[in-house]
Write an enzyme that holds these catalytic residues in place. Sequence first.
Site, PDB file in Angstrom:
ATOM      1  N   GLU A  78      -4.713   7.512  -1.078  1.00 54.41           N
ATOM      2  CA  GLU A  78      -5.513   8.707  -1.410  1.00 54.41           C
ATOM      3  C   GLU A  78      -6.868   8.378  -2.030  1.00 54.41           C
ATOM      4  O   GLU A  78      -7.233   8.930  -3.068  1.00 54.41           O
ATOM      5  CB  GLU A  78      -4.693   9.628  -2.322  1.00 54.41           C
ATOM      6  CG  GLU A  78      -3.392  10.053  -1.677  1.00 54.41           C
ATOM      7  CD  GLU A  78      -2.507  10.905  -2.606  1.00 54.41           C
ATOM      8  OE1 GLU A  78      -2.943  11.237  -3.712  1.00 54.41           O
ATOM      9  OE2 GLU A  78      -1.378  11.219  -2.198  1.00 54.41           O
ATOM     10  N   ASN A  92      -2.857   4.858   3.049  1.00 53.19           N
ATOM     11  CA  ASN A  92      -2.047   6.083   3.128  1.00 53.19           C
ATOM     12  C   ASN A  92      -2.825   7.256   2.531  1.00 53.19           C
ATOM     13  O   ASN A  92      -3.444   7.115   1.469  1.00 53.19           O
ATOM     14  CB  ASN A  92      -0.762   5.839   2.312  1.00 53.19           C
ATOM     15  CG  ASN A  92       0.282   6.916   2.484  1.00 53.19           C
ATOM     16  OD1 ASN A  92       0.645   7.252   3.612  1.00 53.19           O
ATOM     17  ND2 ASN A  92       0.781   7.461   1.380  1.00 53.19           N
ATOM     18  N   HIS A  99       2.217  16.440   4.655  1.00 58.55           N
ATOM     19  CA  HIS A  99       2.801  17.526   3.845  1.00 58.55           C
ATOM     20  C   HIS A  99       2.265  18.839   4.415  1.00 58.55           C
ATOM     21  O   HIS A  99       1.095  19.159   4.240  1.00 58.55           O
ATOM     22  CB  HIS A  99       2.378  17.388   2.378  1.00 58.55           C
ATOM     23  CG  HIS A  99       2.906  16.170   1.706  1.00 58.55           C
ATOM     24  ND1 HIS A  99       4.254  16.008   1.432  1.00 58.55           N
ATOM     25  CD2 HIS A  99       2.286  15.059   1.237  1.00 58.55           C
ATOM     26  CE1 HIS A  99       4.422  14.827   0.825  1.00 58.55           C
ATOM     27  NE2 HIS A  99       3.260  14.238   0.703  1.00 58.55           N
ATOM     28  N   GLU A 140       5.231  10.767   4.562  1.00 59.25           N
ATOM     29  CA  GLU A 140       5.759  11.655   3.507  1.00 59.25           C
ATOM     30  C   GLU A 140       6.045  13.037   4.073  1.00 59.25           C
ATOM     31  O   GLU A 140       5.771  14.058   3.438  1.00 59.25           O
ATOM     32  CB  GLU A 140       4.752  11.757   2.347  1.00 59.25           C
ATOM     33  CG  GLU A 140       4.394  10.415   1.746  1.00 59.25           C
ATOM     34  CD  GLU A 140       3.428  10.520   0.563  1.00 59.25           C
ATOM     35  OE1 GLU A 140       3.253  11.621  -0.003  1.00 59.25           O
ATOM     36  OE2 GLU A 140       2.847   9.474   0.205  1.00 59.25           O
ATOM     37  N   ASP A 200       7.036  16.534   5.034  1.00 56.65           N
ATOM     38  CA  ASP A 200       7.822  17.716   4.678  1.00 56.65           C
ATOM     39  C   ASP A 200       7.069  18.946   5.162  1.00 56.65           C
ATOM     40  O   ASP A 200       5.848  18.929   5.269  1.00 56.65           O
ATOM     41  CB  ASP A 200       8.205  17.793   3.191  1.00 56.65           C
ATOM     42  CG  ASP A 200       7.058  17.631   2.217  1.00 56.65           C
ATOM     43  OD1 ASP A 200       5.880  17.757   2.627  1.00 56.65           O
ATOM     44  OD2 ASP A 200       7.336  17.392   1.024  1.00 56.65           O
TER      45      ASP A 200
HETATM   46  O1  9MR Z   1       7.222  13.301  -4.915  1.00 55.98           O
HETATM   47  C1  9MR Z   1       6.506  12.748  -6.005  1.00 55.98           C
HETATM   48  C2  9MR Z   1       6.805  13.551  -7.265  1.00 55.98           C
HETATM   49  O2  9MR Z   1       8.153  13.350  -7.657  1.00 55.98           O
HETATM   50  C3  9MR Z   1       5.868  13.152  -8.370  1.00 55.98           C
HETATM   51  O3  9MR Z   1       6.060  14.013  -9.486  1.00 55.98           O
HETATM   52  C4  9MR Z   1       4.459  13.205  -7.888  1.00 55.98           C
HETATM   53  C5  9MR Z   1       3.527  12.785  -8.992  1.00 55.98           C
HETATM   54  O4  9MR Z   1       2.271  12.425  -8.572  1.00 55.98           O
HETATM   55  O5  9MR Z   1       4.282  12.358  -6.759  1.00 55.98           O
HETATM   56  C6  9MR Z   1       5.036  12.818  -5.679  1.00 55.98           C
HETATM   57  O6  9MR Z   1       4.788  12.008  -4.542  1.00 55.98           O
HETATM   58  C7  9MR Z   1       3.452  12.027  -4.046  1.00 55.98           C
HETATM   59  C8  9MR Z   1       3.200  10.684  -3.411  1.00 55.98           C
HETATM   60  O7  9MR Z   1       3.450   9.661  -4.339  1.00 55.98           O
HETATM   61  C9  9MR Z   1       1.794  10.562  -2.895  1.00 55.98           C
HETATM   62  N1  9MR Z   1       1.465  11.655  -2.002  1.00 55.98           N
HETATM   63  C10 9MR Z   1       1.777  12.998  -2.495  1.00 55.98           C
HETATM   64  C11 9MR Z   1       3.237  13.065  -2.954  1.00 55.98           C
HETATM   65  C12 9MR Z   1       3.586  14.486  -3.362  1.00 55.98           C
HETATM   66  O8  9MR Z   1       2.876  14.881  -4.488  1.00 55.98           O
END
Ligand code: 9MR
Length: 450
Positions: free
Chosen positions: A160, A203, A239, A268, A270
Amino acid sequence: MTMPLRCLARTVGAGLVAVAALTTAGHTAEAEAADTLGSAAAGQGRYFGAAVAANHLGEADYAATLDREFTSATPENEMKWDATEPSRGTFTFAAADRVVAHARSRGMDVRGHTLVWHSQLPSWVGTLGAADLRTAMNGHINGLMGHYKGEIHSWDVVNEAFQDGGSGARRSSPFQDRLGDGFIEEAFRTARAADPAAKLCYNDYNTDGVNAKSNAVYAMVKDFRSRGVPIDCVGFQSHFNSASPVPADYRQNLQRFADLGVDVQITELDIEGSGSAQAASYTKVVDACLAVDRCTGITVWGVTDKYSWRSGGTPLLFDGDYRKKPAYDAVLTALGGSGDPGGPGDPGDPAASCTAAYTRTADWSSGYNGQVTITAGDAPISSWTATVTLPSPQSVSSLWNGTPTWTGTVMTVRPSWNGTLAAGASTSFGFTVAKNGSGAAPTVGGCTAS
Ligand code: 9MR
């Protein structure tokens, strides 16, 4: 037709969980038409993964669903900087190790997520000056990749790093602000040296279709490829929801990246929603990946809706009770697998099977209580048998909700009143052990069902 039996039996330390599964007749992933996400994806030369949280692995249904359906695991939070290097130079791997050990012991690949990211970054990183930050970034990459060397299929080296919106600009972060654009290249070069066998990925999200942000990532990857900066793959988080649906040019976007000579992975996935609309969106994603030769796999961002970061949006393939959703059937079908649309009781149903998960529920100086949770597989069952082997010189002083018989140190337990279970349902038996000097954990062997 006679099928090979498949048995997974593990003993983990006291307080952790041991899962054992034995399929009694047919229905091994290896032996039949693909009836799980992982086996169907394997038939297409792809992996099918899930984000995994270490703290849910002790839940029998969670582990059973993960183990049955998925061939790759991404630690959801456990490998992030705040989890692994909370203070400088002090690495904490326990939670990530649990996910990696669980996945690897069951033959799953592991995706590493993530090395350099502006979020979930401990505050000490933001206080460093440029030279120190560069050293810290490379030290973090080396620390993580060194610890897991040879165990990670693909690493999200940088996550990101580009802004949303139309500018295509880099996102402000300690790395960007102090080290400039070159931090990404440096991270990839350090990563290649740290574990030459791992695929190195960039990513990001909102890069799934052709847009200003994906154009900026594309330009970077093209530049890296032309200059020999080591990059092997690009991750598309994917997402989706009604405000951000599956883009019409998703496949085209994946293909243009693949044409740069990198693999693409859906990292990722969903999709918020339910029913046939959600299922149709999942089908689009799978179809797009299968249409791109270098799309090597798909990871959904969680096992069950109830633990999703967007749980209110029910975006995953299994509901909160681990039931397969229409989206699951759609994915399985798109992958070329064959599900069980008729439901339990129809010809061709899954064979009776069960899993047995052990936990130590109480512990005192001279003894402990153990509990084994029996969970029926995809078919209803009318009886089960589980084995518990006690380390010598322990002895069982009482047992409840089960009927034991003994052969040496092996206790075979059958139901007392609780033999009949619906598909996916659970029951437990418990027992009290006299340690007689040994506090070691028992081994829970195969669970068989009829
Ligand atoms: O799913 C993850 C969640 O449990 C955490 O609280 C969150 C914190 O930043 O991160 C989520 O995962 C993220 C991933 O690491 C990077 N891309 C976005 C995902 C969803 O927020």
